[in-house]
Scaffold this active site. Structure first.
Site, PDB file in Angstrom:
ATOM      1  N   ARG A  35       0.826  -1.212   0.000  1.00  0.00           N
ATOM      2  CA  ARG A  35       0.000   0.000   0.000  1.00  0.00           C
ATOM      3  C   ARG A  35       0.860   1.262   0.000  1.00  0.00           C
ATOM      4  O   ARG A  35       0.463   2.282  -0.566  1.00  0.00           O
ATOM      5  CB  ARG A  35      -0.947  -0.020   1.203  1.00  0.00           C
ATOM      6  CG  ARG A  35      -2.124  -0.962   0.998  1.00  0.00           C
ATOM      7  CD  ARG A  35      -3.044  -1.004   2.185  1.00  0.00           C
ATOM      8  NE  ARG A  35      -4.253  -1.748   1.868  1.00  0.00           N
ATOM      9  CZ  ARG A  35      -5.129  -2.178   2.776  1.00  0.00           C
ATOM     10  NH1 ARG A  35      -4.923  -1.913   4.053  1.00  0.00           N
ATOM     11  NH2 ARG A  35      -6.204  -2.841   2.397  1.00  0.00           N
ATOM     12  N   GLY A 356      -7.311  -6.703  -0.028  1.00  0.00           N
ATOM     13  CA  GLY A 356      -7.471  -7.455   1.215  1.00  0.00           C
ATOM     14  C   GLY A 356      -6.627  -8.710   1.275  1.00  0.00           C
ATOM     15  O   GLY A 356      -5.445  -8.720   0.901  1.00  0.00           O
TER      16      GLY A 356
END
Length: 403
Positions: A35, A356
């Site tokens: 991320r 996820g």
């Protein structure tokens, strides 16, 4: 929707960038910096344009107060390493440290504020409390850029309220995510397959309901599959089962058959005596799971079946692992699906890994982000978009345009 280009010349301006830096930590060690890497292009572009970039983000779920285990300090260090330049770190969100750090920035420099969720106003359901925090954030900046796709489905101060208080634009990451999701929902190239896994079918009821009118095939694995198998009258042993969802799942199965949507379920599973890598386990037929065992992965026959069902697809969306991939005995199904997507990508298909646990799984299993068409940074946001829900962090830009 406005992009950073619409902000004009940002040299010397303080630009608040809402990124998604919610990375997994082992103590103070970041175990997956995906991320952070995904956030770099927007931050770098603004810094290169001479902006004074103030990055804000959250980590974990602290309860509206400082908690050292959720500090973004390790993220500031890693962000600086990846940028190749120091990142100033504020030890609070909107207090004395934040003001001093922002005031000390020169053109092209980057700062990171401490975890937004250390302030109760960030996630408050009370609009006044949330708005007051947004006002304090807005006082630190001249413009706002939304680049944290993983939180655009949340009506939070740094996602929604702040965009009504400053000149605002979407960052490159959010724009890219939206572009991919539009390709999945607006006349996708066919055959279009959706692979769903993860623990609970209840987490994905809305997306299944919506995709029954869009996808050609739904491949179901993970813990959620046992509610589907039970709905077909099969015994599932001690496997994860949502008894209260059986009627809904039965209705989905009937709808799929009526509407010509193929639902693909495992024909065999890896069944173990306990949720443990060391437990006794064996491959059994999906309709012959022993009463004292739980299914923890799709079996080898199912892995081949799933790969075959994906081989001719032109569009594939995948959300949720096929089993307890974090334990080696139950990782083969997830790895097989990943390999099938890699092959589909080579053949020119659009393949999307829906964030996820799916994103964590492909990285843990040794695949590169470039092996797939797109790896989303927001599993929850992706699913809500595919459900057809309005995402507050995107809707606020539509409202601004209408205004």
């Amino acid at each position: 929707m406005k992009t950073t280009a619409d902000l004009g010349d940002v040299r010397g301006k303080r630009v608040l960038v809402r990124s998604d830096l919610n990375v997994p930590l082992d103590g103070e060690t970041i175990t997956d910096d995906g991320r952070i890497r995904a956030s770099l292009p927007t931050i770098s572009a603004l810094a290169d344009a001479g902006a004074r970039v103030v990055v804000c983000a959250h980590l974990g779920r602290p309860k509206g107060a400082p908690d050292p285990q959720y500090s973004l300090a390790p993220v500031a260090s890693r962000l600086g390493e990846l940028l190749g330049a120091p990142v100033a770190f504020a030890t609070d969100t909107v207090g004395e440290s934040a003001r001093a750090v922002v005031d000390g920035l020169a053109d092209g420099q980057v700062a990171l504020l401490e975890n937004l969720r250390f302030n109760a106003g960030e996630t408050s359901k009370d609009e006044a409390e949330r708005g007051a925090f947004a006002d304090e954030l807005a006082a630190l900046a001249d413009a706002y850029v939304s680049d944290g796709f993983g939180v655009v489905h949340r009506a939070q101060a740094s996602v929604y309220d702040i965009a009504t208080r400053l000149p605002a634009a979407m960052g490159g990451l959010v724009r890219a995510e939206v572009d991919v999701l539009q390709r999945l929902t607006r006349d996708p190239e066919r055959p279009y397959a959706v692979v769903l896994g993860g623990a609970k079918v209840s987490d994905k009821l809305g997306v299944i309901d919506n995709l029954l009118g869009t996808a050609d095939r739904l491949l179901i694995g993970g813990g959620m599959v046992f509610t589907f198998l039970k709905a077909q009258g099969r015994e599932v042993g001690t496997s994860l089962l949502e008894q209260d969802q059986l009627a809904t799942v039965s209705e989905y199965l009937e709808r799929a058959q009526r509407d010509g949507v193929e639902i693909v379920l495992p024909t065999d599973v890896v069944a173990a005596t306990a949720f443990s890598a060391d437990a006794d386990h064996e491959v059994v037929a999906a309709d012959a799971i022993p009463a004292d065992r739980m299914g923890l992965d799709i079996g080898p026959e199912s892995a081949r079946l799933f790969a075959d069902k994906l081989a001719d697809c032109r569009t594939v969306f995948w959300n949720g692992p096929m089993g307890a991939f974090e334990m080696a005995p139950y990782a083969a199904g997830t790895e097989a699906v990943a390999r099938a997507l890699v092959e589909a990508t080579k053949g020119g298909a659009l393949t999307v890994v829906g964030g996820g646990d799916s994103a964590a799984a492909v990285r843990q299993l040794g695949f590169a982000d470039e092996d797939f068409g797109h790896i989303s940074t927001g599993g929850g946001a992706s699913l809500e978009y595919l459900e057809g829900k309005s995402l507050p962090g995107l809707a606020v830009f539509d409202q601004a345009q209408e205004g």
